[in-house]
Design a protein around this motif. Structure first.
Motif, PDB file in Angstrom:
ATOM      1  N   PRO A  37       0.838  -1.200   0.000  1.00 18.64           N
ATOM      2  CA  PRO A  37       0.000   0.000   0.000  1.00 18.64           C
ATOM      3  C   PRO A  37       0.872   1.250   0.000  1.00 18.64           C
ATOM      4  CG  PRO A  37      -0.810  -1.590   1.601  1.00 18.64           C
ATOM      5  CD  PRO A  37       0.529  -2.083   1.137  1.00 18.64           C
ATOM      6  N   GLY A  38       0.297   2.365  -0.413  1.00 18.71           N
ATOM      7  CA  GLY A  38       1.081   3.583  -0.540  1.00 18.71           C
ATOM      8  C   GLY A  38       1.101   4.471   0.686  1.00 18.71           C
ATOM      9  N   TRP A  39       0.439   4.051   1.779  1.00 17.03           N
ATOM     10  CA  TRP A  39       0.278   4.952   2.922  1.00 17.03           C
ATOM     11  C   TRP A  39       1.314   4.725   4.018  1.00 17.03           C
ATOM     12  CZ3 TRP A  39      -0.811   2.264   7.387  1.00 17.03           C
ATOM     13  CH2 TRP A  39      -1.416   0.998   7.251  1.00 17.03           C
ATOM     14  N   GLY A  40       2.403   4.004   3.708  1.00 10.37           N
ATOM     15  CA  GLY A  40       3.506   3.985   4.654  1.00 10.37           C
ATOM     16  C   GLY A  40       3.830   2.674   5.317  1.00 10.37           C
ATOM     17  N   VAL A  41       3.032   1.636   5.095  1.00  6.33           N
ATOM     18  CA  VAL A  41       3.235   0.389   5.831  1.00  6.33           C
ATOM     19  C   VAL A  41       4.336  -0.472   5.236  1.00  6.33           C
ATOM     20  CG1 VAL A  41       1.494  -0.923   4.561  1.00  6.33           C
ATOM     21  CG2 VAL A  41       1.976  -1.506   6.953  1.00  6.33           C
ATOM     22  N   GLY A  42       4.691  -0.280   3.969  1.00  6.83           N
ATOM     23  CA  GLY A  42       5.732  -1.087   3.336  1.00  6.83           C
ATOM     24  C   GLY A  42       5.252  -2.491   3.028  1.00  6.83           C
ATOM     25  N   SER A  43       6.142  -3.279   2.400  1.00  6.98           N
ATOM     26  CA  SER A  43       5.751  -4.616   1.931  1.00  6.98           C
ATOM     27  C   SER A  43       6.070  -5.719   2.930  1.00  6.98           C
ATOM     28  CB  SER A  43       6.456  -4.930   0.603  1.00  6.98           C
ATOM     29  OG  SER A  43       7.861  -5.005   0.787  1.00  6.98           O
ATOM     30  N   GLY A  44       6.606  -5.379   4.091  1.00  6.36           N
ATOM     31  CA  GLY A  44       6.998  -6.405   5.051  1.00  6.36           C
ATOM     32  C   GLY A  44       5.863  -7.331   5.443  1.00  6.36           C
ATOM     33  N   THR A  54       6.355   0.753  -2.239  1.00  9.87           N
ATOM     34  CA  THR A  54       5.966   1.930  -3.009  1.00  9.87           C
ATOM     35  C   THR A  54       6.748   3.149  -2.547  1.00  9.87           C
ATOM     36  OG1 THR A  54       4.105   2.141  -1.468  1.00  9.87           O
ATOM     37  CG2 THR A  54       3.640   1.163  -3.620  1.00  9.87           C
ATOM     38  N   ARG A  55       6.840   4.145  -3.412  1.00  4.32           N
ATOM     39  CA  ARG A  55       7.575   5.374  -3.090  1.00  4.32           C
ATOM     40  C   ARG A  55       7.116   5.946  -1.750  1.00  4.32           C
ATOM     41  NH1 ARG A  55       6.693   9.924  -7.334  1.00  4.32           N
ATOM     42  NH2 ARG A  55       7.695   8.393  -8.702  1.00  4.32           N
ATOM     43  N   GLY A  56       8.090   6.299  -0.911  1.00  6.62           N
ATOM     44  CA  GLY A  56       7.776   6.875   0.393  1.00  6.62           C
ATOM     45  C   GLY A  56       7.545   5.876   1.497  1.00  6.62           C
ATOM     46  N   SER A  57       7.484   4.575   1.159  1.00  7.08           N
ATOM     47  CA  SER A  57       7.196   3.536   2.148  1.00  7.08           C
ATOM     48  C   SER A  57       8.332   2.518   2.202  1.00  7.08           C
ATOM     49  CB  SER A  57       5.889   2.811   1.813  1.00  7.08           C
ATOM     50  OG  SER A  57       4.778   3.666   1.932  1.00  7.08           O
ATOM     51  N   GLY A  58       8.415   1.801   3.314  1.00  3.10           N
ATOM     52  CA  GLY A  58       9.423   0.757   3.433  1.00  3.10           C
ATOM     53  C   GLY A  58      10.814   1.309   3.197  1.00  3.10           C
ATOM     54  N   GLN A  59      11.566   0.640   2.307  1.00  2.00           N
ATOM     55  CA  GLN A  59      12.936   1.053   2.021  1.00  2.00           C
ATOM     56  C   GLN A  59      13.044   1.887   0.745  1.00  2.00           C
ATOM     57  OE1 GLN A  59      16.026  -2.022   2.792  1.00  2.00           O
ATOM     58  NE2 GLN A  59      14.317  -3.353   3.366  1.00  2.00           N
ATOM     59  N   SER A  60      11.917   2.273   0.164  1.00  2.84           N
ATOM     60  CA  SER A  60      11.953   3.127  -1.028  1.00  2.84           C
ATOM     61  C   SER A  60      12.092   4.594  -0.644  1.00  2.84           C
ATOM     62  CB  SER A  60      10.694   2.919  -1.881  1.00  2.84           C
ATOM     63  OG  SER A  60      10.739   1.660  -2.528  1.00  2.84           O
ATOM     64  N   GLY A  61      12.595   5.389  -1.584  1.00  2.00           N
ATOM     65  CA  GLY A  61      12.808   6.804  -1.334  1.00  2.00           C
ATOM     66  C   GLY A  61      11.563   7.641  -1.575  1.00  2.00           C
ATOM     67  N   ARG A  62      11.713   8.941  -1.309  1.00  2.02           N
ATOM     68  CA  ARG A  62      10.611   9.896  -1.458  1.00  2.02           C
ATOM     69  C   ARG A  62      10.835  10.763  -2.693  1.00  2.02           C
ATOM     70  NH1 ARG A  62      10.301  12.204   4.793  1.00  2.02           N
ATOM     71  NH2 ARG A  62       9.897  10.167   5.809  1.00  2.02           N
ATOM     72  N   PRO A  63       9.759  11.178  -3.345  1.00  2.00           N
ATOM     73  CA  PRO A  63       9.912  12.111  -4.460  1.00  2.00           C
ATOM     74  C   PRO A  63      10.248  13.510  -3.945  1.00  2.00           C
ATOM     75  CG  PRO A  63       7.596  11.765  -3.998  1.00  2.00           C
ATOM     76  CD  PRO A  63       8.346  10.807  -3.109  1.00  2.00           C
ATOM     77  N   PHE A  67       1.706   8.418   4.756  1.00  2.00           N
ATOM     78  CA  PHE A  67       0.308   8.432   5.173  1.00  2.00           C
ATOM     79  C   PHE A  67      -0.351   9.764   4.811  1.00  2.00           C
ATOM     80  CE2 PHE A  67      -2.933   9.024   8.567  1.00  2.00           C
ATOM     81  CZ  PHE A  67      -3.687   7.878   8.371  1.00  2.00           C
ATOM     82  N   GLU A  68       0.332  10.851   5.111  1.00  2.42           N
ATOM     83  CA  GLU A  68      -0.225  12.175   4.844  1.00  2.42           C
ATOM     84  C   GLU A  68      -0.090  12.564   3.374  1.00  2.42           C
ATOM     85  OE1 GLU A  68       0.471  14.219   9.246  1.00  2.42           O
ATOM     86  OE2 GLU A  68       1.929  14.581   7.637  1.00  2.42           O
TER      87      GLU A  68
END
Length: 306
Positions: A47-54, A74-83, A225-226
């Protein structure tokens, strides 16, 4: 293509999809994905709201003996970076990252699985890149532009005095009404999700411990999340208008007692996608692989191996 070229491409793909962690810069963002298992490729999106794929890695580990699983943060979550621009955190932006990843890997199609908000991301991809999806799995999926607020409200009201849910209902109502103190950190968001977790289950008295083990390991990103919520609101996407663009065989799975992505969402997906199958889990909430694991695994594997 010459045999030498084919061998080179095959070796490159083995490197790019070798077991372990990978990071690639796509669309200006460092995108992280983890690969495990053997067999046909299956891409599982966080999901894109911050929980990551763990939590998907832990919950869908049973598939690794049949499939090569690619778990995407997804971007911004888990170990991925932010735009650089937080308004580029929409579900559609995340779907565009999937297309960039497909091109990077040199694949003609993707077999996609999404749960909850990542179902909306997978759906966005399937609507807009319809020729590049071989199969689509939507589990208790969100659908942008389709309101299920009345069903969620009814669910909360029905469980307001149930001791299994009472504290979680109060926390949910406080947040959605805007009366609760705004969340201020990753730790506060993670604690809030932990407080809500019983609502995601039909039988928390049986399954809450396992849900905690799967979902509440890593900190959840308040930034994602925000930012995703704001970006999706600004985009104003209506996925119901493009459901007929989905060409891939689609499996829609939903728990009868899902509070946040309730049954009417799944029914609308099923009605709007031409080649879709709907499977209902009568004793599950938002995470049927936890509450009805045998039926869930059988239905999912059957669809993927057809």
């Amino acid at each position: 293509m010459s045999t030498a070229s084919q061998n080179t491409r095959s070796d490159n793909l083995k490197d790019l999809l070798g077991s372990g962690d990978h990071t690639v810069n796509l669309n200006g963002v460092d995108l992280h994905y983890r690969v495990c298992g053997e067999g046909p490729l299956l891409f599982l999106i966080s999901p894109g709201w911050g929980v990551g794929s763990g939590y998907l890695q832990r919950g869908f580990n049973f598939l690794r003996e049949r499939f090569r699983l690619v778990f995407i943060d997804t971007r911004g979550s888990g170990q991925s970076g932010r735009p650089a621009d937080r308004m580029k955190m929409s579900s559609n932006d995340m779907a565009d990252d999937l297309e960039a990843l497909r091109e990077y890997l040199g694949l003609s199609t993707l077999q996609l699985l999404g749960h909850s908000n990542s179902g909306a991301i997978a759906l966005s991809y399937a609507e807009r890149y319809k020729n590049h999806v071989s199969k689509l799995v939507l589990i208790d999926s969100q659908m942008l532009g389709f309101s299920s607020g009345n069903d969620t409200q009814a669910f909360l009201e029905a469980r307001a005095e149930d001791p299994r849910y009472k504290t979680a209902v109060q926390a949910a109502i406080g947040h959605f009404s805007g009366k609760a103190k705004p969340l201020a950190s990753d730790a506060e968001l993670s604690a809030f999700v932990a407080e809500l977790l019983p609502l995601y289950l039909q039988s928390p008295e049986k399954n809450l411990a396992l849900a905690r083990e799967q979902l509440l390991v890593e900190q959840i990103s308040l930034y994602a999340f925000e930012a995703q919520n704001a970006a999706d609101k600004a985009a104003g996407s209506d996925q119901t208008a493009l459901l007929d663009q989905v060409r891939a065989p689609t499996l829609v799975m939903v728990g009868r007692h899902d509070w946040i992505c309730p049954v009417p969402v799944a029914e609308r997906l099923h009605a709007g996608i031409g080649n879709a199958r709907l499977v209902m889990f009568e004793e599950s909430g938002h995470m049927p692989w936890i509450e009805e694991p045998e039926k869930f695994a059988a239905e999912l594997i059957q669809f993927l191996e057809e």
